[in-house]
Design a protein around this motif. Structure first.
Motif, PDB file in Angstrom:
ATOM      1  N   ASN A 134       4.701  -3.745   2.194  1.00  0.00           N
ATOM      2  CA  ASN A 134       3.096  -3.721   2.283  1.00  0.00           C
ATOM      3  C   ASN A 134       2.562  -3.365   0.984  1.00  0.00           C
ATOM      4  OD1 ASN A 134       0.495  -3.971   3.490  1.00  0.00           O
ATOM      5  ND2 ASN A 134       0.413  -1.493   3.790  1.00  0.00           N
ATOM      6  N   ASN A 135       3.250  -3.439  -0.218  1.00  0.00           N
ATOM      7  CA  ASN A 135       2.670  -3.191  -1.399  1.00  0.00           C
ATOM      8  C   ASN A 135       1.543  -4.393  -1.818  1.00  0.00           C
ATOM      9  OD1 ASN A 135       2.689  -2.996  -4.369  1.00  0.00           O
ATOM     10  ND2 ASN A 135       4.219  -1.386  -3.866  1.00  0.00           N
ATOM     11  N   PHE A 136       0.522  -3.694  -2.316  1.00  0.00           N
ATOM     12  CA  PHE A 136      -0.666  -4.690  -2.919  1.00  0.00           C
ATOM     13  C   PHE A 136      -0.104  -5.555  -3.907  1.00  0.00           C
ATOM     14  CE2 PHE A 136      -1.180  -0.505  -4.595  1.00  0.00           C
ATOM     15  CZ  PHE A 136      -1.292  -0.883  -5.926  1.00  0.00           C
ATOM     16  N   THR A 137       0.819  -5.169  -4.692  1.00  0.00           N
ATOM     17  CA  THR A 137       1.246  -6.127  -5.857  1.00  0.00           C
ATOM     18  C   THR A 137       1.882  -7.394  -5.390  1.00  0.00           C
ATOM     19  OG1 THR A 137       3.475  -4.976  -5.726  1.00  0.00           O
ATOM     20  CG2 THR A 137       1.889  -4.226  -7.520  1.00  0.00           C
ATOM     21  N   LEU A 138       2.462  -7.474  -4.047  1.00  0.00           N
ATOM     22  CA  LEU A 138       2.991  -8.553  -3.362  1.00  0.00           C
ATOM     23  C   LEU A 138       1.926  -9.417  -3.065  1.00  0.00           C
ATOM     24  CD1 LEU A 138       6.051  -9.084  -3.069  1.00  0.00           C
ATOM     25  CD2 LEU A 138       6.027  -8.338  -0.636  1.00  0.00           C
ATOM     26  N   ASP A 139       0.619  -8.878  -2.443  1.00  0.00           N
ATOM     27  CA  ASP A 139      -0.381 -10.113  -2.027  1.00  0.00           C
ATOM     28  C   ASP A 139      -0.718 -10.464  -3.520  1.00  0.00           C
ATOM     29  OD1 ASP A 139       0.057  -7.474  -0.397  1.00  0.00           O
ATOM     30  OD2 ASP A 139      -1.853  -7.991   0.408  1.00  0.00           O
ATOM     31  N   VAL A 237      -5.421  -5.283  -5.152  1.00  0.00           N
ATOM     32  CA  VAL A 237      -5.261  -6.734  -5.227  1.00  0.00           C
ATOM     33  C   VAL A 237      -6.183  -7.556  -6.264  1.00  0.00           C
ATOM     34  CG1 VAL A 237      -4.887  -8.857  -3.765  1.00  0.00           C
ATOM     35  CG2 VAL A 237      -4.160  -6.724  -2.753  1.00  0.00           C
ATOM     36  N   LYS A 238      -7.422  -7.310  -6.064  1.00  0.00           N
ATOM     37  CA  LYS A 238      -8.400  -7.849  -6.750  1.00  0.00           C
ATOM     38  C   LYS A 238      -8.149  -7.539  -8.313  1.00  0.00           C
ATOM     39  CE  LYS A 238     -12.306  -6.700  -4.749  1.00  0.00           C
ATOM     40  NZ  LYS A 238     -13.577  -6.500  -4.439  1.00  0.00           N
TER      41      LYS A 238
END
Ligand code: HAM
Length: 417
Positions: A134-139, A237-238
């Motif tokens: 669920n890591n935001f780096t992946l998004d 993410v942004k």
């Protein structure tokens, strides 16, 4: 005469170059980001898609190619890949091992939509799915990949729209707020939106009907009602994307047409393709693995329409691919030399050269014309008097120079020019 099914297209050798180029870009960038290729069957049990994508979505309610096979099983040609990839992930027990997996794919998809430019019934997608974190780096990673692939294709007229749908609890709460906002405006909505009011209220934002657009202009936005974790995830993410140079714009009414999304959603649109502007779309789907019978495993990904990307490239005139060429065209001067020429041609092909010959008993003049048309670098003329000496005439198509060469040293001479 039997014609191709409406909304399907042949891809002929004359057009394959741009497809191969796009696929090579997809493979190169997927490899750089360490995504492994996955291929799943062209059809699945219908329940996979109706449960995965959602009964109320347009895809499931009116676009799927579904049929009952001879054993009575309801089968559907895949309308998208995410559900199939998740099925495969669960079927191979990666969910039980909590495995982190990154996949990419290139595949035909099937949706019975009204065909128009950039909208087909059999179309092609490439995409990626990352499962297990669920890591935001992946998004940010998957959005960056989509953007880099489109940029590498040379596209310029792009908008990257991003939004967050939060978690189901805050979304349910927001739906109540939206429902109460719309309750006294219900009669003014289009029939489609009246139906969506009960079944899938968020999708009213997607309506192209002027009445709906006017009403929705003042509607509250989900992003204002996100829970703290979702908001923080979205901010991260942004930030990463802006730092990576992706020109994101927050679009608070980007809801997407598939029901499995949670948190981040995004779309990249092009101003160069007429009405079907979405080149790619995706987002996070943290509940889908569980919903399809697996463990509680998060996922994120996107898919892109290859026909639309190639259309955008054509309209922006950014694909200047070299045309296909061959190394050698063998001209038969004497019609009785068919077998000998075929043998020589096969020998040279076996040495890795791209070689063509005449199969239609054409005149020498017509064969030379064909060699020109195929952009052959060289022409070998076999069957004149010199054949008795074990030689043939090699002509360079670049400068017209001709020389007599020994047939036994053919491949070496051709290679060395
Ligand atoms: P989608 O938005 O339904 O998402 O499709 C992705 C892309 O496929 C669209 O942006 C469009 O370029 C192309 N596409 C869709 N329908 C057609 C059509 N009838 N003709 C031509 N191109 C079309 C999905 O499919 C999700 N599985 C994306 C995803 C992956 N979300 C998470 N992971």
């Amino acid at each position: 005469m039997i014609k191709a099914i409406k909304g399907t297209k042949d891809i002929l050798p004359e057009n394959i170059g741009k497809w191969n180029f796009l696929e090579s870009v997809v493979k190169k960038i997927s490899l750089e980001f360490h995504y492994g290729e996955i291929r799943t069957p062209i059809f699945e049990e219908t329940g996979l898609f109706s449960r995965g994508i959602g009964e109320s979505s347009d895809i499931v309610s009116k676009e799927m190619y579904t049929f009952v096979d001879r054993s009575g099983t309801s089968i559907t040609l895949k309308p998208e890949m995410t559900a199939s990839v998740v099925r495969a992930y669960i079927e191979h027990s990666f969910d039980k091992q909590q495995s982190f997996k990154k996949y990419f794919y290139i595949s035909p998809m099937f949706r019975q939509e009204r065909p128009q430019a950039g909208r087909l019934r059999q179309f092609h997608q490439f995409g990626v799915e990352a499962l297990g974190s669920n890591n935001f780096t992946l998004d940010a990673e998957v959005i960056l990949m989509a953007y880099l692939i489109l940029k590498e294709m040379g596209l310029n007229n792009l908008s990257v729209k991003i939004n967050s749908l939060g978690v189901p609890e805050s979304r349910e709460n927001y739906k109540k707020i939206l429902r109460s906002f719309l309750s006294d405006k219900f009669d003014g909505l289009s029939d489609d939106s009246k139906r969506r009011y009960d079944t899938n209220i968020l999708r009213i934002f997607d309506s192209k009907d002027e009445r709906d657009i006017q009403i929705m202009e003042n509607a509250p936005h989900l992003i204002e009602y996100l829970d703290d974790d979702s908001l923080e995830h979205f901010e991260n993410v942004k930030q990463i994307l802006l730092k990576a140079g992706v020109p994101i714009e927050v679009d608070p009414i980007l809801v997407r047409g598939l029901d499995y999304y949670t948190n981040t959603t995004f779309e990249i649109t092009s101003g160069s393709v007429g009405t079907q502007t979405a080149l790619c779309g995706g987002g996070r789907y943290n509940l889908l693995v569980k919903q399809l019978g697996g463990k509680d495993i998060p996922g994120v990904g996107f898919a892109a329409g290859m026909e639309r990307i190639l259309l955008a490239c054509e309209n922006e005139n950014v694909l200047n691919l070299p045309g296909s060429t061959i190394d050698l065209y063998v001209v038969s001067i004497n019609k009785n030399f068919g077998k000998e020429i075929f043998e020589i041609v096969c020998l040279l092909r076996g040495k890795g050269l791209s070689v063509e010959m005449d199969y239609q008993n054409r005149s020498v003049k017509a064969q030379m014309r064909e060699a020109n048309r195929l952009k052959a670098s060289k022409v070998l003329m076999i069957g004149g008097d010199e054949y008795e000496r074990g030689t043939a005439i090699l002509k360079s198509m670049e400068d017209g120079e001709q020389k007599e060469i020994s047939l036994s040293k053919l491949d070496k001479i051709i290679r060395e020019g």
